[in-house]
Design a protein around this motif. Structure first.
Motif, mmCIF file in Angstrom:
data_model
loop_
_atom_site.group_PDB
_atom_site.id
_atom_site.type_symbol
_atom_site.label_atom_id
_atom_site.label_comp_id
_atom_site.label_asym_id
_atom_site.label_seq_id
_atom_site.Cartn_x
_atom_site.Cartn_y
_atom_site.Cartn_z
ATOM 1 N N ARG A 144 2.302 6.023 -39.250
ATOM 2 C CA ARG A 144 1.611 6.406 -40.484
ATOM 3 C C ARG A 144 1.925 7.847 -40.867
ATOM 4 N N VAL A 145 1.925 8.749 -39.884
ATOM 5 C CA VAL A 145 2.114 10.174 -40.197
ATOM 6 C C VAL A 145 3.591 10.542 -40.317
ATOM 7 N N LEU A 146 4.476 9.589 -40.079
ATOM 8 C CA LEU A 146 5.919 9.826 -40.114
ATOM 9 C C LEU A 146 6.467 9.512 -41.498
ATOM 10 N N LYS A 147 7.365 10.361 -41.988
ATOM 11 C CA LYS A 147 8.001 10.119 -43.276
ATOM 12 C C LYS A 147 8.913 8.888 -43.204
ATOM 13 N N PRO A 148 9.135 8.197 -44.329
ATOM 14 C CA PRO A 148 10.148 7.132 -44.342
ATOM 15 C C PRO A 148 11.497 7.689 -43.878
ATOM 16 N N ARG A 149 12.164 6.950 -43.032
ATOM 17 C CA ARG A 149 13.410 7.353 -42.369
ATOM 18 C C ARG A 149 13.190 8.454 -41.339
ATOM 19 N N GLY A 150 11.937 8.843 -41.111
ATOM 20 C CA GLY A 150 11.653 9.778 -40.036
ATOM 21 C C GLY A 150 11.822 9.104 -38.688
ATOM 22 N N LYS A 151 11.944 9.902 -37.658
ATOM 23 C CA LYS A 151 12.237 9.369 -36.326
ATOM 24 C C LYS A 151 11.100 9.654 -35.353
ATOM 25 N N ALA A 152 10.801 8.652 -34.551
ATOM 26 C CA ALA A 152 9.824 8.803 -33.478
ATOM 27 C C ALA A 152 10.548 8.682 -32.139
ATOM 28 N N VAL A 216 10.133 -0.827 -37.507
ATOM 29 C CA VAL A 216 11.016 0.266 -37.110
ATOM 30 C C VAL A 216 12.419 -0.275 -36.861
ATOM 31 N N SER A 217 13.362 0.622 -36.955
ATOM 32 C CA SER A 217 14.729 0.346 -36.539
ATOM 33 C C SER A 217 14.973 1.105 -35.238
ATOM 34 N N ILE A 218 15.382 0.387 -34.185
ATOM 35 C CA ILE A 218 15.625 1.024 -32.894
ATOM 36 C C ILE A 218 17.029 1.629 -32.905
ATOM 37 N N LEU A 219 17.099 2.952 -32.821
ATOM 38 C CA LEU A 219 18.380 3.651 -32.844
ATOM 39 C C LEU A 219 18.968 3.815 -31.447
ATOM 40 N N ASP A 220 18.103 4.087 -30.477
ATOM 41 C CA ASP A 220 18.535 4.255 -29.085
ATOM 42 C C ASP A 220 17.445 3.731 -28.169
ATOM 43 N N LEU A 221 17.868 3.127 -27.083
ATOM 44 C CA LEU A 221 16.953 2.624 -26.068
ATOM 45 C C LEU A 221 17.578 2.945 -24.714
ATOM 46 N N SER A 222 16.827 3.618 -23.854
ATOM 47 C CA SER A 222 17.414 4.146 -22.624
ATOM 48 C C SER A 222 16.372 4.219 -21.523
ATOM 49 N N ALA A 223 16.835 4.117 -20.280
ATOM 50 C CA ALA A 223 15.998 4.505 -19.146
ATOM 51 C C ALA A 223 15.984 6.021 -19.056
ATOM 52 N N HIS A 267 10.723 5.947 -16.430
ATOM 53 C CA HIS A 267 10.310 5.768 -17.823
ATOM 54 C C HIS A 267 11.424 5.090 -18.606
ATOM 55 N N MET A 268 11.040 4.508 -19.733
ATOM 56 C CA MET A 268 11.990 4.045 -20.745
ATOM 57 C C MET A 268 11.718 4.844 -22.004
ATOM 58 N N LEU A 269 12.761 5.177 -22.730
ATOM 59 C CA LEU A 269 12.553 5.926 -23.957
ATOM 60 C C LEU A 269 13.329 5.301 -25.099
ATOM 61 N N ALA A 270 12.765 5.448 -26.274
ATOM 62 C CA ALA A 270 13.370 4.896 -27.478
ATOM 63 C C ALA A 270 13.335 5.937 -28.583
ATOM 64 N N VAL A 271 14.368 5.912 -29.412
ATOM 65 C CA VAL A 271 14.357 6.636 -30.675
ATOM 66 C C VAL A 271 14.311 5.573 -31.758
ATOM 67 N N VAL A 272 13.263 5.615 -32.576
ATOM 68 C CA VAL A 272 13.107 4.626 -33.633
ATOM 69 C C VAL A 272 13.012 5.332 -34.980
ATOM 70 N N GLU A 273 13.466 4.636 -35.999
ATOM 71 C CA GLU A 273 13.402 5.161 -37.359
ATOM 72 C C GLU A 273 12.415 4.332 -38.158
ATOM 73 N N LYS A 274 11.556 5.007 -38.896
ATOM 74 C CA LYS A 274 10.586 4.317 -39.740
ATOM 75 C C LYS A 274 11.286 3.732 -40.960
ATOM 76 N N VAL A 275 11.151 2.455 -41.128
ATOM 77 C CA VAL A 275 11.768 1.764 -42.257
ATOM 78 C C VAL A 275 10.809 1.816 -43.438
ATOM 79 N N PRO A 276 11.264 2.293 -44.602
ATOM 80 C CA PRO A 276 10.354 2.370 -45.751
ATOM 81 C C PRO A 276 9.867 1.003 -46.191
ATOM 82 N N ARG A 277 8.643 0.932 -46.632
ATOM 83 C CA ARG A 277 8.119 -0.281 -47.244
ATOM 84 C C ARG A 277 8.754 -0.463 -48.623
#
Length: 285
Positions: A144-152, A216-223, A267-277
């Motif tokens: 919610r607090v992330l801009k469209p195309r922003g990354k978490a 979300v769009s998963i950009l990277d997924l890693s241990a 841990h597992m880590l992901a970089v995801v991008e917020k897809v605009p509605r």
């Protein structure tokens, strides 16, 4: 079990953890590799002048890196003690100029922030796992607090990876208790067992499905680590040799991205991008 999330317990746990949260990623060379892998993805995506929410920031290992990369950070944590440590290290290590504010808050309720406020949200160290059954609510707040195309940037504790690294300690736990933890992924000890670590531990497939259930769009997924997981301070000689150390870091980044290795780090880590509605004004996360 249901309704396992207790925000007061989490705050108290990290208050008592104190300085150990600052040192835990540099205690051994193997710990440094976890720090390196997490940092790699921030360095890959964070841009100068980004406004970044560092939620579950702890004493500031990643806050410091965000400021070094030219971003402006808002620091948030459920633990008052960790917020105070973050302020202290920011002054001592000269990254306070890049921190806009320090806030004590719960990841499940970030109503203090407006919608689409941040270019990026860093959610490292498993804050989503500490909220157990409220994990969807927590991720919804992040988005919610992330801009469209922003990354978490999200990291969660790994079920099999934690067992891999901590096997001797795991085998001291009652057999039925271990079976229940493995079945549910819920690492939980009741009040009679003291202030012991409590969080949800994810399987790799579960983590991916959890992310994909949100928009979300998963950009990277890693241990977070793989090759070095059980070597701890046995890597001291390698750490002292820059050529071998850099080769180990290169191998770790590659190995951690392999699907078969995802479950093998702590841990597992992901970089995801917020897809605009389609209609961002009418629909919200």
């Amino acid at each position: 079990m249901t309704n396992l999330y207790d925000p007061n317990f989490v705050a108290r746990y990290f208050d008592e953890l104190g300085e150990r949260e600052w040192t835990r990623l540099v205690n051994t060379p193997a710990d440094e590799i976890k720090l390196y892998v997490h940092s790699h993805y921030l360095e890959k995506y964070i841009q100068a002048n980004d406004l970044v929410l560092d939620i579950g920031a702890g004493p500031g290992r990643f806050t410091q890196l965000l400021v070094t990369l030219g971003a402006t950070a808002i620091v948030a944590d459920i633990s008052h003690q960790q917020i105070e440590l973050n302020k202290r290290y920011a002054r001592e290590l000269n990254f306070a100029h890049g921190v806009k504010d320090w806030l004590q808050l719960d990841i499940c309720d970030m109503s203090t922030f407006t919608d689409e406020m941040f270019d990026a949200v860093v959610c490292y160290g498993n804050p989503i796992g500490y909220v157990f059954e409220k994990k969807d609510q927590a991720l919804a707040e992040v988005l919610r607090v992330l801009k469209p195309r922003g990354k978490a940037f999200i990291s969660v504790a790994s079920l099999w990876g934690s067992l891999h690294e901590l096997l001797p300690a795991v085998l001291t736990v009652d057999r039925e208790k271990n079976a229940d933890i493995i079945r549910t992924g819920d690492l939980y000890f009741d009040a009679s067992e003291g202030l012991r670590h409590r969080c949800h531990l994810f399987r790799g497939s579960e983590f991916r499905e959890f992310l994909e259930s949100h928009r979300v769009s998963i950009l990277d997924l890693s241990a977070s680590n793989c090759v070095s997981t059980v070597w701890a301070d046995k890597l001291m000689e390698v750490r002292a040799d820059s050529v071998r150390w850099n080769e180990l870091l290169r191998m770790e980044l590659e190995a951690c991205r392999q699907p078969g290795c995802l479950d093998m780090g702590t841990h597992m880590l992901a970089v995801v991008e917020k897809v605009p509605r389609p209609d961002a004004t009418a629909l919200r996360y």
